[in-house]
Design a protein around this motif. Sequence first.
Motif, short mmCIF file in Angstrom:
data_model
loop_
_atom_site.label_atom_id
_atom_site.label_comp_id
_atom_site.label_asym_id
_atom_site.label_seq_id
_atom_site.Cartn_x
_atom_site.Cartn_y
_atom_site.Cartn_z
N ARG A 7 -9.27 -25.27 -34.70
CA ARG A 7 -9.58 -24.12 -34.06
C ARG A 7 -10.84 -23.31 -34.90
N TRP A 9 -12.68 -21.23 -37.31
CA TRP A 9 -12.27 -19.97 -38.39
C TRP A 9 -13.61 -19.28 -38.58
N VAL A 29 -23.02 -23.46 -31.98
CA VAL A 29 -22.17 -24.54 -32.42
C VAL A 29 -21.14 -24.66 -31.93
N ALA A 31 -18.20 -26.67 -33.00
CA ALA A 31 -17.03 -26.90 -34.13
C ALA A 31 -15.60 -27.17 -33.07
N ASP A 50 -23.12 -30.00 -31.61
CA ASP A 50 -22.57 -30.45 -32.92
C ASP A 50 -23.06 -31.80 -33.33
N THR A 51 -23.08 -32.08 -34.41
CA THR A 51 -23.54 -33.38 -35.15
C THR A 51 -22.15 -34.31 -35.22
N LEU A 256 -28.55 -29.09 -35.16
CA LEU A 256 -28.68 -27.73 -34.46
C LEU A 256 -29.98 -27.37 -34.39
N ASN A 275 -21.81 -21.07 -39.47
CA ASN A 275 -22.32 -20.91 -40.78
C ASN A 275 -22.90 -22.24 -41.07
N TRP A 279 -24.51 -25.22 -45.01
CA TRP A 279 -24.40 -26.46 -45.05
C TRP A 279 -25.85 -27.08 -45.55
C1 LIG Z 1 -20.74 -25.40 -40.04
S1 LIG Z 1 -19.10 -25.77 -39.60
C2 LIG Z 1 -18.09 -24.28 -39.98
C3 LIG Z 1 -16.98 -24.02 -38.99
C4 LIG Z 1 -16.66 -22.68 -38.75
N1 LIG Z 1 -16.71 -21.90 -39.90
C5 LIG Z 1 -15.38 -22.64 -38.15
O1 LIG Z 1 -14.46 -22.74 -38.65
O2 LIG Z 1 -15.25 -22.37 -37.03
C6 LIG Z 1 -19.27 -25.90 -37.97
C7 LIG Z 1 -19.62 -27.09 -37.23
O3 LIG Z 1 -20.89 -27.37 -37.43
C8 LIG Z 1 -21.17 -28.60 -37.46
N2 LIG Z 1 -22.54 -28.82 -38.14
C9 LIG Z 1 -22.77 -28.84 -39.32
N3 LIG Z 1 -24.14 -28.85 -39.33
C10 LIG Z 1 -24.73 -29.09 -38.47
C11 LIG Z 1 -25.95 -29.41 -38.01
N4 LIG Z 1 -27.20 -29.45 -38.83
N5 LIG Z 1 -26.07 -29.54 -36.58
C12 LIG Z 1 -25.19 -29.49 -35.65
N6 LIG Z 1 -23.90 -29.27 -36.20
C13 LIG Z 1 -23.72 -29.17 -37.31
C14 LIG Z 1 -20.19 -29.25 -37.84
O4 LIG Z 1 -19.57 -30.50 -37.77
C15 LIG Z 1 -18.74 -28.46 -37.61
O5 LIG Z 1 -18.28 -28.86 -36.68
#
Ligand SMILES: C[S@@+](CC[C@H](N)C(=O)[O-])C[C@H]1O[C@@H](n2cnc3c(N)ncnc32)[C@H](O)[C@@H]1O
Length: 349
Positions: A7, A9, A29, A31, A50-51, A256, A275, A279
């Motif tokens: 889910r 966050w 994104v 997620a 998403d990757t 992204l 966010n 990363w």
């Molecule tokens: C950054 S994370 C954070 C999740 C968020 N805080 C949440 O809980 O909903 C979100 C998604 O970004 C994806 N992600 C991270 N770096 C990425 C990038 N450079 N390009 C595409 N997707 C990316 C990850 O695989 C993950 O599924």
Amino acid sequence: MTILFTRAWEDDRLDLELLSSPGQEVLVVAAAGDAALALAACGSRVVAVDTNPDQLALVRLKLAAAGVLDDASLYRWFEVGADPSAPSVYRQLVRPLLPEDAAVFWDGHIEAVVGGFHTHSGVGRPFARLGRFARLICPGLTKLIETAPDPSFQSASWRKHVAPRLFGPLTHAAMRHTRLLAPLAPNRAELDRMRTGGWSHGLVDRIDGVVANGLIRRHPWWRPVFAGRPADPGDGAAWLDGGRGPLDLTLMQVDLAAALASRPRASLAAASLSNVPDWLDARGIDLLAAAAAGALQPGGRLLVRRVVRPESDAFVRAGLIRDPVSDSLVARERTALYEAVDLYRKPEN
Ligand SMILES: C[S@@+](CC[C@H](N)C(=O)[O-])C[C@H]1O[C@@H](n2cnc3c(N)ncnc32)[C@H](O)[C@@H]1O
């Protein structure tokens, strides 16, 4: 299963309020898909990237399920995260709507929805563990959450009985000097950012604000964690509220920044970067900011969350204007996880 986020966050209702663009294109994104689905449910034409292919498989499951399941079933699958009938309903109704790769993925994983989708995989597991620990050291916690007559009573009890036990000096030291946060921050750069500065102290302040501003039993993230109960229907992910129109949602496995750079210039009404900057290193953030600024149309909006507020703002350097509403967004982001929640606008020509 490498689904890290079952889910969002992130407070999807903020994304919806700030980025909704009926009839226009919005890039987010993927997620867990909740912001993408919320925006699509309100008529935006959404591209979600998403990757991680398994996150995209999850969003494909939610999208297909949204087309055939009733609201009560969607709520059981994706808000409660438990439904004993999920495998048979999946095979009969949802699987036929999935592309082959997503169907193969869910053939092997749909059992997860039988008894604990949110608590047995990804970051949901450590959050559930945190909740069990909190209820152990504060035995009245569930009762407080479920019976507090108003936020001010709830807040006074939280400050007196819960926060000091849960967030003492030892907890702060552990968050900073051990790998306690690692299960919640699956990316190394993100984890390093959370362990520096005063992130853990800010987290306690932000949770304090959330507890003072609304009843936790109406809260989609902290009720499940601290009371061990899912949000009630209507309090969960926005796309589960019902009354959805047709969903225009395209999913792409792509980086992204590359996705933004490949959009036609000035084509997006809005975008949310989640966010993802947390990363990335500084150069990656600059490239992402430049790609976002290029893809937005004049007046277009960009939402960016950061676990730690950076000293210098790459998005302003890329030519975007930070909207003053940003000053209120950290307090309004009900997950309490982010030091910075910023809305930017592309200048009008
Ligand atoms: C950054 S994370 C954070 C999740 C968020 N805080 C949440 O809980 O909903 C979100 C998604 O970004 C994806 N992600 C991270 N770096 C990425 C990038 N450079 N390009 C595409 N997707 C990316 C990850 O695989 C993950 O599924």
